[in-house]
Scaffold this active site. Structure first.
Site, PDB file in Angstrom:
ATOM      1  N   CYS A  84     -46.903  23.729 -22.164  1.00  0.00           N
ATOM      2  CA  CYS A  84     -45.879  22.458 -21.432  1.00  0.00           C
ATOM      3  C   CYS A  84     -45.047  23.012 -20.541  1.00  0.00           C
ATOM      4  O   CYS A  84     -44.288  23.980 -20.831  1.00  0.00           O
ATOM      5  CB  CYS A  84     -45.079  21.802 -22.880  1.00  0.00           C
ATOM      6  SG  CYS A  84     -43.784  20.693 -22.060  1.00  0.00           S
ATOM      7  N   ARG A 120     -40.149  21.881 -20.877  1.00  0.00           N
ATOM      8  CA  ARG A 120     -39.587  22.602 -22.150  1.00  0.00           C
ATOM      9  C   ARG A 120     -38.022  22.714 -21.903  1.00  0.00           C
ATOM     10  O   ARG A 120     -37.428  22.913 -22.713  1.00  0.00           O
ATOM     11  CB  ARG A 120     -40.136  23.760 -22.702  1.00  0.00           C
ATOM     12  CG  ARG A 120     -41.582  23.448 -23.386  1.00  0.00           C
ATOM     13  CD  ARG A 120     -42.165  24.760 -24.057  1.00  0.00           C
ATOM     14  NE  ARG A 120     -42.802  25.353 -22.869  1.00  0.00           N
ATOM     15  CZ  ARG A 120     -43.542  26.536 -23.188  1.00  0.00           C
ATOM     16  NH1 ARG A 120     -43.126  27.305 -24.399  1.00  0.00           N
ATOM     17  NH2 ARG A 120     -44.294  27.222 -22.116  1.00  0.00           N
ATOM     18  N   TRP A 131     -41.553  12.733 -20.413  1.00  0.00           N
ATOM     19  CA  TRP A 131     -41.843  11.886 -19.441  1.00  0.00           C
ATOM     20  C   TRP A 131     -42.867  12.592 -18.768  1.00  0.00           C
ATOM     21  O   TRP A 131     -43.078  13.748 -18.770  1.00  0.00           O
ATOM     22  CB  TRP A 131     -40.453  11.510 -18.479  1.00  0.00           C
ATOM     23  CG  TRP A 131     -39.776  13.112 -18.117  1.00  0.00           C
ATOM     24  CD1 TRP A 131     -40.435  13.915 -17.254  1.00  0.00           C
ATOM     25  CD2 TRP A 131     -38.625  13.308 -18.455  1.00  0.00           C
ATOM     26  NE1 TRP A 131     -39.535  14.868 -17.157  1.00  0.00           N
ATOM     27  CE2 TRP A 131     -38.404  14.791 -17.836  1.00  0.00           C
ATOM     28  CE3 TRP A 131     -37.711  12.941 -19.499  1.00  0.00           C
ATOM     29  CZ2 TRP A 131     -37.267  15.532 -18.147  1.00  0.00           C
ATOM     30  CZ3 TRP A 131     -36.556  13.566 -19.647  1.00  0.00           C
ATOM     31  CH2 TRP A 131     -36.187  14.937 -19.046  1.00  0.00           C
ATOM     32  N   GLU A 154     -50.135  14.682 -13.376  1.00  0.00           N
ATOM     33  CA  GLU A 154     -51.081  14.236 -14.703  1.00  0.00           C
ATOM     34  C   GLU A 154     -51.389  13.135 -14.303  1.00  0.00           C
ATOM     35  O   GLU A 154     -52.724  13.113 -14.843  1.00  0.00           O
ATOM     36  CB  GLU A 154     -50.176  14.146 -15.910  1.00  0.00           C
ATOM     37  CG  GLU A 154     -49.167  15.531 -16.309  1.00  0.00           C
ATOM     38  CD  GLU A 154     -48.393  15.144 -17.645  1.00  0.00           C
ATOM     39  OE1 GLU A 154     -47.052  14.609 -17.374  1.00  0.00           O
ATOM     40  OE2 GLU A 154     -48.962  15.235 -18.686  1.00  0.00           O
TER      41      GLU A 154
HETATM   42  N1  ARG Z   1     -51.390  14.759 -19.667  1.00  0.00           N
HETATM   43  C1  ARG Z   1     -51.432  13.698 -20.573  1.00  0.00           C
HETATM   44  C2  ARG Z   1     -51.509  12.522 -19.936  1.00  0.00           C
HETATM   45  O1  ARG Z   1     -51.662  12.332 -18.626  1.00  0.00           O
HETATM   46  C3  ARG Z   1     -50.216  13.763 -21.394  1.00  0.00           C
HETATM   47  C4  ARG Z   1     -49.592  15.129 -21.733  1.00  0.00           C
HETATM   48  C5  ARG Z   1     -47.984  15.092 -22.080  1.00  0.00           C
HETATM   49  N2  ARG Z   1     -47.379  15.060 -20.770  1.00  0.00           N
HETATM   50  C6  ARG Z   1     -46.005  14.923 -20.877  1.00  0.00           C
HETATM   51  N3  ARG Z   1     -45.388  14.671 -19.682  1.00  0.00           N
HETATM   52  N4  ARG Z   1     -45.307  15.062 -21.833  1.00  0.00           N
HETATM   53  O2  ARG Z   1     -51.467  11.551 -20.368  1.00  0.00           O
END
Ligand code: ARG
Length: 388
Positions: free
Chosen positions: A78, A81, A255, A260
Protein backbone atom coordinates in the site's frame (compact mmCIF):
# COMPACT_ATOMS: atom_id res chain seq x y z
CA UNK A 1 -6.65 -42.34 24.97
CA UNK A 2 -7.14 -43.06 21.24
CA UNK A 3 -4.57 -42.05 18.66
CA UNK A 4 -6.97 -39.54 17.09
CA UNK A 5 -7.58 -37.85 20.42
CA UNK A 6 -3.84 -37.67 21.03
CA UNK A 7 -3.28 -36.14 17.63
CA UNK A 8 -6.06 -33.61 18.24
CA UNK A 9 -4.58 -32.65 21.62
CA UNK A 10 -1.18 -32.20 19.99
CA UNK A 11 -2.66 -29.90 17.35
CA UNK A 12 -4.52 -27.88 19.98
CA UNK A 13 -1.32 -27.44 21.95
CA UNK A 14 0.55 -26.31 18.83
CA UNK A 15 -2.20 -23.85 17.99
CA UNK A 16 -2.20 -22.49 21.56
CA UNK A 17 1.58 -22.03 21.38
CA UNK A 18 1.26 -20.17 18.06
CA UNK A 19 -1.40 -17.85 19.48
CA UNK A 20 0.54 -17.20 22.67
CA UNK A 21 3.75 -16.29 20.85
CA UNK A 22 1.94 -13.84 18.57
CA UNK A 23 -0.18 -12.48 21.44
CA UNK A 24 2.85 -11.74 23.56
CA UNK A 25 4.56 -9.89 20.71
CA UNK A 26 1.45 -7.83 19.98
CA UNK A 27 0.68 -6.95 23.61
CA UNK A 28 4.25 -5.74 24.07
CA UNK A 29 4.00 -3.67 20.88
CA UNK A 30 0.69 -2.21 22.02
CA UNK A 31 2.14 -1.14 25.37
CA UNK A 32 5.31 0.20 23.74
CA UNK A 33 3.30 2.39 21.36
CA UNK A 34 0.61 3.42 23.88
CA UNK A 35 2.42 4.68 26.92
CA UNK A 36 -0.87 5.41 28.73
CA UNK A 37 -1.54 1.69 28.85
CA UNK A 38 1.39 1.29 31.25
CA UNK A 39 3.36 -1.88 31.85
CA UNK A 40 2.24 -4.97 29.86
CA UNK A 41 2.78 -7.42 32.76
CA UNK A 42 -0.77 -7.59 34.11
CA UNK A 43 -2.34 -7.74 30.65
CA UNK A 44 0.04 -10.52 29.56
CA UNK A 45 -0.94 -12.59 32.58
CA UNK A 46 -4.65 -12.06 31.85
CA UNK A 47 -4.20 -13.05 28.20
CA UNK A 48 -2.28 -16.16 29.24
CA UNK A 49 -5.04 -17.20 31.65
CA UNK A 50 -7.77 -16.62 29.07
CA UNK A 51 -5.82 -18.61 26.48
CA UNK A 52 -5.31 -21.50 28.88
CA UNK A 53 -9.01 -21.52 29.70
CA UNK A 54 -10.59 -21.05 26.26
CA UNK A 55 -7.88 -21.53 23.62
CA UNK A 56 -8.28 -17.92 22.53
CA UNK A 57 -8.47 -14.41 23.98
CA UNK A 58 -10.41 -11.23 23.34
CA UNK A 59 -8.76 -7.96 22.43
CA UNK A 60 -9.72 -4.86 24.39
CA UNK A 61 -11.37 -2.19 22.19
CA UNK A 62 -8.11 -0.18 22.31
CA UNK A 63 -6.05 -3.20 21.25
CA UNK A 64 -8.42 -3.85 18.36
CA UNK A 65 -8.17 -0.24 17.14
CA UNK A 66 -4.39 -0.18 17.36
CA UNK A 67 -4.04 -3.63 15.83
CA UNK A 68 -6.17 -2.72 12.80
CA UNK A 69 -4.16 0.49 12.31
CA UNK A 70 -0.79 -1.25 12.60
CA UNK A 71 -1.99 -3.89 10.14
CA UNK A 72 -2.45 -1.03 7.66
CA UNK A 73 0.99 0.35 8.58
CA UNK A 74 2.41 -3.10 7.79
CA UNK A 75 0.74 -3.43 4.36
CA UNK A 76 3.80 -3.59 2.14
CA UNK A 77 1.79 -3.20 -1.05
CA UNK A 78 0.00 0.00 0.00
CA UNK A 79 1.34 3.38 -1.09
CA UNK A 80 -1.24 5.26 1.01
CA UNK A 81 -0.01 4.45 4.51
CA UNK A 82 0.85 7.97 5.71
CA UNK A 83 -2.51 8.21 7.46
CA UNK A 84 -2.47 4.73 9.05
CA UNK A 85 -3.07 6.13 12.50
CA UNK A 86 -6.38 7.76 11.53
CA UNK A 87 -8.16 4.57 10.42
CA UNK A 88 -11.70 4.54 11.86
CA UNK A 89 -12.50 1.22 13.48
CA UNK A 90 -16.07 -0.07 13.75
CA UNK A 91 -16.08 -2.82 16.37
CA UNK A 92 -18.79 -5.31 15.39
CA UNK A 93 -17.17 -8.41 16.86
CA UNK A 94 -20.50 -9.49 18.31
CA UNK A 95 -21.98 -10.11 14.86
CA UNK A 96 -21.96 -13.61 13.38
CA UNK A 97 -25.18 -13.75 11.26
CA UNK A 98 -25.08 -13.06 7.55
CA UNK A 99 -28.03 -10.58 7.66
CA UNK A 100 -26.57 -8.45 10.40
CA UNK A 101 -23.14 -8.53 8.77
CA UNK A 102 -24.50 -7.43 5.40
CA UNK A 103 -26.42 -4.56 7.05
CA UNK A 104 -23.27 -3.40 8.79
CA UNK A 105 -21.26 -3.65 5.55
CA UNK A 106 -23.75 -1.31 3.89
CA UNK A 107 -23.63 1.02 6.90
CA UNK A 108 -19.83 0.93 6.60
CA UNK A 109 -20.09 2.04 2.96
CA UNK A 110 -22.36 4.97 3.85
CA UNK A 111 -20.11 6.14 6.69
CA UNK A 112 -16.90 5.69 4.71
CA UNK A 113 -18.34 7.49 1.66
CA UNK A 114 -19.36 10.41 3.86
CA UNK A 115 -20.95 12.30 0.96
CA UNK A 116 -17.68 12.15 -1.02
CA UNK A 117 -15.15 13.06 1.70
CA UNK A 118 -13.97 9.46 1.91
CA UNK A 119 -12.91 8.24 5.37
CA UNK A 120 -10.56 5.26 5.77
CA UNK A 121 -12.65 2.80 7.79
CA UNK A 122 -12.69 -0.84 8.88
CA UNK A 123 -15.52 -2.91 10.32
CA UNK A 124 -14.41 -5.93 12.33
CA UNK A 125 -16.77 -8.92 12.67
CA UNK A 126 -16.42 -12.04 14.83
CA UNK A 127 -13.00 -13.74 14.96
CA UNK A 128 -12.15 -17.39 14.38
CA UNK A 129 -12.19 -19.25 17.70
CA UNK A 130 -11.40 -22.86 18.57
CA UNK A 131 -15.16 -23.35 19.04
CA UNK A 132 -16.07 -22.16 15.54
CA UNK A 133 -14.69 -20.31 12.51
CA UNK A 134 -15.76 -16.70 12.07
CA UNK A 135 -17.97 -15.40 9.25
CA UNK A 136 -16.64 -14.81 5.73
CA UNK A 137 -17.41 -12.37 2.95
CA UNK A 138 -17.08 -13.98 -0.47
CA UNK A 139 -17.06 -10.71 -2.40
CA UNK A 140 -13.58 -9.33 -3.02
CA UNK A 141 -14.84 -5.80 -2.35
CA UNK A 142 -18.11 -4.49 -0.89
CA UNK A 143 -18.84 -2.85 -4.27
CA UNK A 144 -18.26 -4.97 -7.38
CA UNK A 145 -19.57 -4.77 -10.93
CA UNK A 146 -20.92 -7.93 -12.55
CA UNK A 147 -19.05 -9.67 -15.35
CA UNK A 148 -21.29 -11.72 -17.63
CA UNK A 149 -19.60 -14.38 -19.78
CA UNK A 150 -16.23 -15.96 -19.25
CA UNK A 151 -14.26 -14.85 -22.31
CA UNK A 152 -12.48 -11.64 -21.43
CA UNK A 153 -12.96 -10.05 -24.83
CA UNK A 154 -16.67 -10.90 -24.89
CA UNK A 155 -17.55 -10.29 -21.25
CA UNK A 156 -20.08 -7.58 -20.49
CA UNK A 157 -18.90 -5.72 -17.40
CA UNK A 158 -15.87 -6.52 -15.23
CA UNK A 159 -14.32 -9.82 -16.31
CA UNK A 160 -12.49 -10.01 -12.99
CA UNK A 161 -15.84 -10.60 -11.31
CA UNK A 162 -17.12 -13.24 -13.72
CA UNK A 163 -16.53 -16.10 -11.22
CA UNK A 164 -18.35 -14.22 -8.43
CA UNK A 165 -21.17 -13.36 -10.85
CA UNK A 166 -21.50 -17.02 -11.75
CA UNK A 167 -21.49 -18.09 -8.10
CA UNK A 168 -24.25 -15.55 -7.40
CA UNK A 169 -26.37 -16.89 -10.26
CA UNK A 170 -25.86 -20.39 -8.86
CA UNK A 171 -27.03 -19.15 -5.45
CA UNK A 172 -30.28 -17.95 -7.02
CA UNK A 173 -29.57 -14.31 -7.92
CA UNK A 174 -31.50 -13.57 -11.08
CA UNK A 175 -28.89 -11.26 -12.60
CA UNK A 176 -28.85 -7.51 -13.17
CA UNK A 177 -30.05 -5.49 -16.16
CA UNK A 178 -26.92 -6.44 -18.13
CA UNK A 179 -25.15 -3.06 -18.28
CA UNK A 180 -21.33 -2.92 -18.01
CA UNK A 181 -21.76 -1.52 -14.47
CA UNK A 182 -24.40 -3.71 -12.75
CA UNK A 183 -23.88 -3.74 -8.99
CA UNK A 184 -23.38 -7.26 -7.67
CA UNK A 185 -25.09 -8.29 -4.45
CA UNK A 186 -22.84 -8.93 -1.45
CA UNK A 187 -22.23 -12.58 -0.54
CA UNK A 188 -21.83 -13.32 3.16
CA UNK A 189 -21.29 -16.65 4.83
CA UNK A 190 -22.33 -16.41 8.48
CA UNK A 191 -21.12 -18.78 11.17
CA UNK A 192 -23.98 -21.13 10.25
CA UNK A 193 -21.85 -21.73 7.09
CA UNK A 194 -24.62 -20.90 4.60
CA UNK A 195 -23.59 -18.36 1.94
CA UNK A 196 -26.36 -15.83 1.36
CA UNK A 197 -26.58 -12.86 -0.98
CA UNK A 198 -27.89 -9.37 -0.27
CA UNK A 199 -28.82 -6.74 -2.84
CA UNK A 200 -26.60 -3.71 -2.38
CA UNK A 201 -28.83 -0.73 -1.55
CA UNK A 202 -28.39 2.00 -4.20
CA UNK A 203 -28.00 4.68 -1.52
CA UNK A 204 -24.98 2.89 -0.03
CA UNK A 205 -22.95 3.24 -3.24
CA UNK A 206 -21.71 6.55 -4.58
CA UNK A 207 -20.65 6.40 -8.23
CA UNK A 208 -18.84 8.94 -10.36
CA UNK A 209 -19.64 9.35 -14.07
CA UNK A 210 -16.37 9.65 -16.01
CA UNK A 211 -16.02 12.62 -18.37
CA UNK A 212 -13.05 14.27 -20.04
CA UNK A 213 -11.95 17.72 -18.79
CA UNK A 214 -11.67 19.10 -22.34
CA UNK A 215 -15.22 18.04 -23.25
CA UNK A 216 -15.44 17.00 -26.88
CA UNK A 217 -12.03 18.57 -27.55
CA UNK A 218 -10.69 15.67 -25.46
CA UNK A 219 -12.28 13.20 -27.86
CA UNK A 220 -15.82 12.56 -29.05
CA UNK A 221 -18.71 11.76 -26.79
CA UNK A 222 -17.20 10.95 -23.38
CA UNK A 223 -20.35 12.21 -21.70
CA UNK A 224 -22.71 9.82 -23.54
CA UNK A 225 -20.33 6.92 -23.18
CA UNK A 226 -21.64 5.95 -19.76
CA UNK A 227 -18.29 5.23 -18.11
CA UNK A 228 -18.36 5.34 -14.34
CA UNK A 229 -16.63 4.00 -11.25
CA UNK A 230 -17.54 3.70 -7.60
CA UNK A 231 -16.14 6.11 -5.03
CA UNK A 232 -14.93 3.72 -2.32
CA UNK A 233 -12.58 0.74 -2.68
CA UNK A 234 -13.50 -1.52 0.27
CA UNK A 235 -11.55 -4.79 0.35
CA UNK A 236 -13.68 -7.45 2.02
CA UNK A 237 -11.92 -10.79 1.49
CA UNK A 238 -8.74 -10.30 3.50
CA UNK A 239 -8.20 -11.60 7.01
CA UNK A 240 -7.15 -9.18 9.75
CA UNK A 241 -4.64 -10.90 12.00
CA UNK A 242 -3.78 -9.32 15.36
CA UNK A 243 -1.68 -11.01 18.02
CA UNK A 244 -2.49 -14.51 16.79
CA UNK A 245 -6.25 -13.87 16.52
CA UNK A 246 -7.79 -14.00 13.03
CA UNK A 247 -10.72 -11.86 11.96
CA UNK A 248 -11.69 -13.36 8.59
CA UNK A 249 -14.44 -10.80 7.93
CA UNK A 250 -13.05 -7.29 8.37
CA UNK A 251 -13.80 -5.09 5.34
CA UNK A 252 -11.64 -1.96 5.11
CA UNK A 253 -11.31 0.97 2.78
CA UNK A 254 -9.11 3.93 1.95
CA UNK A 255 -9.67 6.35 -0.91
CA UNK A 256 -8.77 5.72 -4.52
CA UNK A 257 -5.58 6.72 -6.29
CA UNK A 258 -6.60 7.64 -9.85
CA UNK A 259 -4.33 5.13 -11.60
CA UNK A 260 -6.10 2.20 -9.92
CA UNK A 261 -9.13 3.07 -12.01
CA UNK A 262 -7.63 4.78 -15.06
CA UNK A 263 -4.54 2.64 -15.59
CA UNK A 264 -5.89 -0.71 -14.34
CA UNK A 265 -9.63 -1.25 -13.81
CA UNK A 266 -10.77 0.51 -16.98
CA UNK A 267 -7.60 -0.17 -19.00
CA UNK A 268 -6.30 -3.71 -18.35
CA UNK A 269 -7.06 -6.05 -21.23
CA UNK A 270 -8.61 -8.56 -18.81
CA UNK A 271 -10.77 -5.87 -17.14
CA UNK A 272 -12.66 -3.19 -19.14
CA UNK A 273 -9.99 -3.05 -21.89
CA UNK A 274 -10.94 0.50 -22.88
CA UNK A 275 -7.69 1.80 -24.39
CA UNK A 276 -8.66 0.98 -28.01
CA UNK A 277 -12.03 2.74 -27.56
CA UNK A 278 -10.37 5.77 -25.92
CA UNK A 279 -7.80 5.94 -28.74
CA UNK A 280 -10.57 5.83 -31.36
CA UNK A 281 -12.37 8.71 -29.64
CA UNK A 282 -9.11 10.66 -29.61
CA UNK A 283 -8.56 9.93 -33.32
CA UNK A 284 -5.20 8.24 -32.69
CA UNK A 285 -3.44 5.96 -35.14
CA UNK A 286 -3.90 2.49 -33.66
CA UNK A 287 -2.30 0.68 -36.60
CA UNK A 288 1.17 0.81 -35.05
CA UNK A 289 2.48 0.57 -31.47
CA UNK A 290 4.96 3.33 -32.34
CA UNK A 291 2.28 6.00 -32.44
CA UNK A 292 2.18 5.41 -28.67
CA UNK A 293 -1.61 5.37 -28.88
CA UNK A 294 -1.87 3.22 -25.76
CA UNK A 295 0.30 5.61 -23.78
CA UNK A 296 -1.64 8.66 -24.98
CA UNK A 297 -4.99 6.98 -24.32
CA UNK A 298 -3.83 6.05 -20.80
CA UNK A 299 -2.93 9.63 -19.97
CA UNK A 300 -6.26 10.99 -21.21
CA UNK A 301 -8.24 8.29 -19.43
CA UNK A 302 -6.42 9.09 -16.19
CA UNK A 303 -7.01 12.82 -16.63
CA UNK A 304 -10.69 12.02 -17.10
CA UNK A 305 -10.84 9.94 -13.89
CA UNK A 306 -9.16 12.61 -11.72
CA UNK A 307 -11.22 15.40 -13.27
CA UNK A 308 -14.48 13.50 -12.79
CA UNK A 309 -13.87 12.65 -9.12
CA UNK A 310 -12.84 16.27 -8.45
CA UNK A 311 -15.94 17.60 -10.16
CA UNK A 312 -18.14 15.20 -8.18
CA UNK A 313 -16.47 16.25 -4.92
CA UNK A 314 -15.18 12.73 -4.22
CA UNK A 315 -11.79 12.18 -2.58
CA UNK A 316 -9.17 10.79 -4.95
CA UNK A 317 -5.36 10.98 -4.90
CA UNK A 318 -3.14 11.42 -7.92
CA UNK A 319 -0.03 9.26 -8.20
CA UNK A 320 2.44 12.16 -7.94
CA UNK A 321 1.03 13.42 -4.65
CA UNK A 322 0.55 9.95 -3.20
CA UNK A 323 4.16 9.04 -4.08
CA UNK A 324 5.47 12.06 -2.21
CA UNK A 325 3.26 11.23 0.77
CA UNK A 326 4.67 7.73 0.81
CA UNK A 327 8.21 9.06 1.07
CA UNK A 328 7.02 11.35 3.91
CA UNK A 329 5.64 8.24 5.56
CA UNK A 330 8.99 6.42 5.27
CA UNK A 331 10.78 9.39 6.82
CA UNK A 332 8.28 9.75 9.63
CA UNK A 333 8.43 6.06 10.49
CA UNK A 334 12.23 6.04 10.42
CA UNK A 335 12.27 8.96 12.85
CA UNK A 336 10.17 6.79 15.17
CA UNK A 337 12.74 4.03 14.85
CA UNK A 338 10.48 1.74 12.85
CA UNK A 339 11.46 0.00 9.66
CA UNK A 340 8.97 0.14 6.81
CA UNK A 341 8.58 -2.83 4.49
CA UNK A 342 7.38 -2.29 0.93
CA UNK A 343 7.01 -4.12 -2.38
CA UNK A 344 8.45 -2.03 -5.20
CA UNK A 345 6.24 -3.58 -7.89
CA UNK A 346 3.10 -2.58 -5.95
CA UNK A 347 4.26 0.82 -4.70
CA UNK A 348 5.37 2.22 -8.08
CA UNK A 349 2.30 3.56 -9.91
CA UNK A 350 1.29 1.78 -13.14
CA UNK A 351 1.50 5.06 -15.08
CA UNK A 352 4.61 7.28 -15.39
CA UNK A 353 6.43 5.28 -12.72
CA UNK A 354 9.81 6.89 -13.33
CA UNK A 355 8.27 10.38 -13.06
CA UNK A 356 7.46 9.65 -9.38
CA UNK A 357 10.08 9.58 -6.61
CA UNK A 358 9.07 6.13 -5.31
CA UNK A 359 10.53 4.56 -8.49
CA UNK A 360 14.13 5.60 -7.84
CA UNK A 361 14.95 3.46 -4.84
CA UNK A 362 14.56 -0.01 -3.44
CA UNK A 363 12.60 -1.36 -0.48
CA UNK A 364 12.86 -4.28 1.91
CA UNK A 365 9.82 -6.53 1.59
CA UNK A 366 9.80 -7.75 5.18
CA UNK A 367 6.52 -9.07 6.56
CA UNK A 368 5.27 -7.92 9.98
CA UNK A 369 2.16 -8.49 12.04
CA UNK A 370 -0.53 -7.31 12.73
CA UNK A 371 -1.38 -7.77 9.06
CA UNK A 372 -4.07 -8.08 6.44
CA UNK A 373 -3.59 -11.50 4.87
CA UNK A 374 -5.15 -13.12 1.86
CA UNK A 375 -7.42 -15.99 2.81
CA UNK A 376 -7.66 -18.80 0.36
CA UNK A 377 -10.85 -17.68 -1.47
CA UNK A 378 -13.88 -17.99 0.75
CA UNK A 379 -15.78 -19.65 -2.05
CA UNK A 380 -13.03 -22.21 -2.59
CA UNK A 381 -12.99 -22.94 1.15
CA UNK A 382 -16.75 -23.44 1.13
CA UNK A 383 -16.49 -25.69 -1.91
CA UNK A 384 -13.73 -27.68 -0.19
CA UNK A 385 -16.07 -28.27 2.75
CA UNK A 386 -18.83 -29.35 0.39
CA UNK A 387 -21.04 -26.41 1.31
CA UNK A 388 -21.90 -25.24 -2.20
N1 ARG B 1 -6.98 -1.57 -6.67
C1 ARG B 1 -8.25 -1.87 -6.10
C2 ARG B 1 -9.36 -1.30 -6.99
O1 ARG B 1 -9.07 -0.68 -7.96
C3 ARG B 1 -8.40 -1.32 -4.70
C4 ARG B 1 -7.27 -1.63 -3.74
C5 ARG B 1 -7.24 -0.71 -2.52
N2 ARG B 1 -7.06 0.65 -2.93
C6 ARG B 1 -7.09 1.72 -2.13
N3 ARG B 1 -6.92 2.89 -2.67
N4 ARG B 1 -7.29 1.61 -0.83
O2 ARG B 1 -10.53 -1.41 -6.71
Amino acid sequence: MGILQQRQDGQDRQEAARVWEAAEEFIRLFHRENKDAGDPGARLAAVRAELDGTGSYRHTPQELVHGARVAWRNSNRCIGRLYWNSLRVRDRRGLTDADAIADECFAHLREATNGGRVRPTITVFAPDTPARPGPLIWSEQLVRYAGYGDHHALTVGDARNAPLTEALLALGWSGGPGTPFDLLPLVVQGVDDKPRWFDTPRDAVLEVPVEHPDGDAGGDGWADWGLRWHAVPAISNMCLEIGGVRYPAAPFNGWYMGTEIGARNLADTDRYNLLPAVARRLGLDTSTDRSLWKDRALVELNRAVLHSFDRAGVTIADHHTESRRFLDHLEREERKGREVGAEWAWIVPPLSGSATPVFHRTYEDRPSTPAYAHLPGARERAQGRGLV
